[in-house]
Design a protein around this motif. Structure first.
Motif, PDB file in Angstrom:
ATOM      1  N   PHE A   1      41.496  35.640  63.940  1.00  0.00           N
ATOM      2  CA  PHE A   1      42.627  35.394  64.836  1.00  0.00           C
ATOM      3  C   PHE A   1      42.230  34.332  65.849  1.00  0.00           C
ATOM      4  O   PHE A   1      41.037  34.063  66.059  1.00  0.00           O
ATOM      5  CB  PHE A   1      43.057  36.698  65.550  1.00  0.00           C
ATOM      6  CG  PHE A   1      41.954  37.407  66.280  1.00  0.00           C
ATOM      7  CD1 PHE A   1      41.087  38.253  65.600  1.00  0.00           C
ATOM      8  CD2 PHE A   1      41.758  37.218  67.641  1.00  0.00           C
ATOM      9  CE1 PHE A   1      40.047  38.905  66.262  1.00  0.00           C
ATOM     10  CE2 PHE A   1      40.734  37.873  68.316  1.00  0.00           C
ATOM     11  CZ  PHE A   1      39.879  38.717  67.618  1.00  0.00           C
TER      12      PHE A   1
ATOM     13  N   LEU B   1      28.500  37.639  74.658  1.00  0.00           N
ATOM     14  CA  LEU B   1      28.161  38.165  75.989  1.00  0.00           C
ATOM     15  C   LEU B   1      29.356  38.842  76.654  1.00  0.00           C
ATOM     16  O   LEU B   1      29.185  39.647  77.556  1.00  0.00           O
ATOM     17  CB  LEU B   1      27.630  37.036  76.884  1.00  0.00           C
ATOM     18  CG  LEU B   1      26.254  36.502  76.487  1.00  0.00           C
ATOM     19  CD1 LEU B   1      25.893  35.263  77.313  1.00  0.00           C
ATOM     20  CD2 LEU B   1      25.176  37.578  76.667  1.00  0.00           C
TER      21      LEU B   1
ATOM     22  N   VAL C   1      32.350  40.187  74.722  1.00  0.00           N
ATOM     23  CA  VAL C   1      32.901  41.278  73.895  1.00  0.00           C
ATOM     24  C   VAL C   1      31.801  41.796  72.966  1.00  0.00           C
ATOM     25  O   VAL C   1      31.310  41.054  72.107  1.00  0.00           O
ATOM     26  CB  VAL C   1      34.124  40.791  73.077  1.00  0.00           C
ATOM     27  CG1 VAL C   1      34.641  41.924  72.193  1.00  0.00           C
ATOM     28  CG2 VAL C   1      35.226  40.287  74.004  1.00  0.00           C
TER      29      VAL C   1
HETATM   30  P1  AMP Z   1      31.851  36.048  73.802  1.00  0.00           P
HETATM   31  O1  AMP Z   1      31.752  37.557  73.722  1.00  0.00           O
HETATM   32  O2  AMP Z   1      31.090  35.483  74.969  1.00  0.00           O
HETATM   33  O3  AMP Z   1      31.477  35.383  72.503  1.00  0.00           O
HETATM   34  O4  AMP Z   1      33.371  35.677  74.092  1.00  0.00           O
HETATM   35  C1  AMP Z   1      34.433  36.483  73.687  1.00  0.00           C
HETATM   36  C2  AMP Z   1      35.616  35.617  73.305  1.00  0.00           C
HETATM   37  O5  AMP Z   1      36.690  36.484  72.987  1.00  0.00           O
HETATM   38  C3  AMP Z   1      36.113  34.667  74.410  1.00  0.00           C
HETATM   39  O6  AMP Z   1      36.150  33.349  73.899  1.00  0.00           O
HETATM   40  C4  AMP Z   1      37.491  35.203  74.747  1.00  0.00           C
HETATM   41  O7  AMP Z   1      38.420  34.193  75.088  1.00  0.00           O
HETATM   42  C5  AMP Z   1      37.891  35.926  73.468  1.00  0.00           C
HETATM   43  N1  AMP Z   1      38.840  37.010  73.673  1.00  0.00           N
HETATM   44  C6  AMP Z   1      38.739  38.039  74.544  1.00  0.00           C
HETATM   45  N2  AMP Z   1      39.817  38.847  74.460  1.00  0.00           N
HETATM   46  C7  AMP Z   1      40.620  38.308  73.502  1.00  0.00           C
HETATM   47  C8  AMP Z   1      41.893  38.662  72.958  1.00  0.00           C
HETATM   48  N3  AMP Z   1      42.558  39.754  73.376  1.00  0.00           N
HETATM   49  N4  AMP Z   1      42.421  37.863  72.002  1.00  0.00           N
HETATM   50  C9  AMP Z   1      41.769  36.775  71.572  1.00  0.00           C
HETATM   51  N5  AMP Z   1      40.567  36.380  72.043  1.00  0.00           N
HETATM   52  C10 AMP Z   1      40.004  37.133  73.007  1.00  0.00           C
END
Ligand code: AMP
Length: 130
Positions: free
Chosen positions: A27, A87, A89
């Motif tokens: 997604f 970092l 999620v």
């Molecule tokens: P990281 O865990 O640092 O790799 O980053 C997590 C990524 O997940 C970030 O780029 C956020 O913008 C993205 N993200 C967080 N919540 C959502 C969501 N509900 N839908 C789509 N992307 C998300």
């Protein structure tokens, strides 16, 4: 407590879906580095990529390659970059990012898109997977 990505995969939270198979789900990233920035996520909830079992890791990479090739066809860019951070999620995800310059790879510069633009780019990528 399920991760935000498990909630997306289960349909409890909305997303701009690209595709899914038995093991993985793709997604659009809601806060993209560039238009078309996509996340590929294993349905199995594991925190760190190095903790994925080898078969799941290889399936995730094959799935990401397929989605990445569709992005490359749908989105004008120099190439699609792949990055794993995690970092924010704690549920494995591969970032597929259309790169125009190094700026798009830094996670410091974000693109603002409205819902219609998200839906349009998602449809353009989906159409390359048909
Ligand atoms: P990281 O865990 O640092 O790799 O980053 C997590 C990524 O997940 C970030 O780029 C956020 O913008 C993205 N993200 C967080 N919540 C959502 C969501 N509900 N839908 C789509 N992307 C998300």
């Amino acid at each position: 407590m399920p991760s935000i990505f498990t909630k997306i995969i289960n349909g409890d939270i909305p997303c701009y879906k690209i595709t899914e198979d038995e093991h993985n789900f793709a997604f659009l990233d809601i806060n993209p580095n560039a238009k078309g920035h996509t996340l590929c996520v294993p349905k199995k909830e594991v925190n760190k990529i190095m903790d994925l079992d080898e078969a799941s890791y290889l399936k995730l990479m094959a799935f990401s390659r397929k989605v990445g090739k569709a992005i490359e066809s749908a989105v004008p860019c120099k190439r699609v970059g792949m990055s794993v951070i995690g970092l924010e999620v704690p549920h494995v995800h591969v970032h597929l990012i259309p790169l125009h310059s190094m700026k798009n790879a830094t996670f410091q510069h974000k693109e603002k898109l409205d819902p219609a633009e998200f839906e349009k780019i998602a449809e353009q990528i989906r159409s390359q997977l048909k």
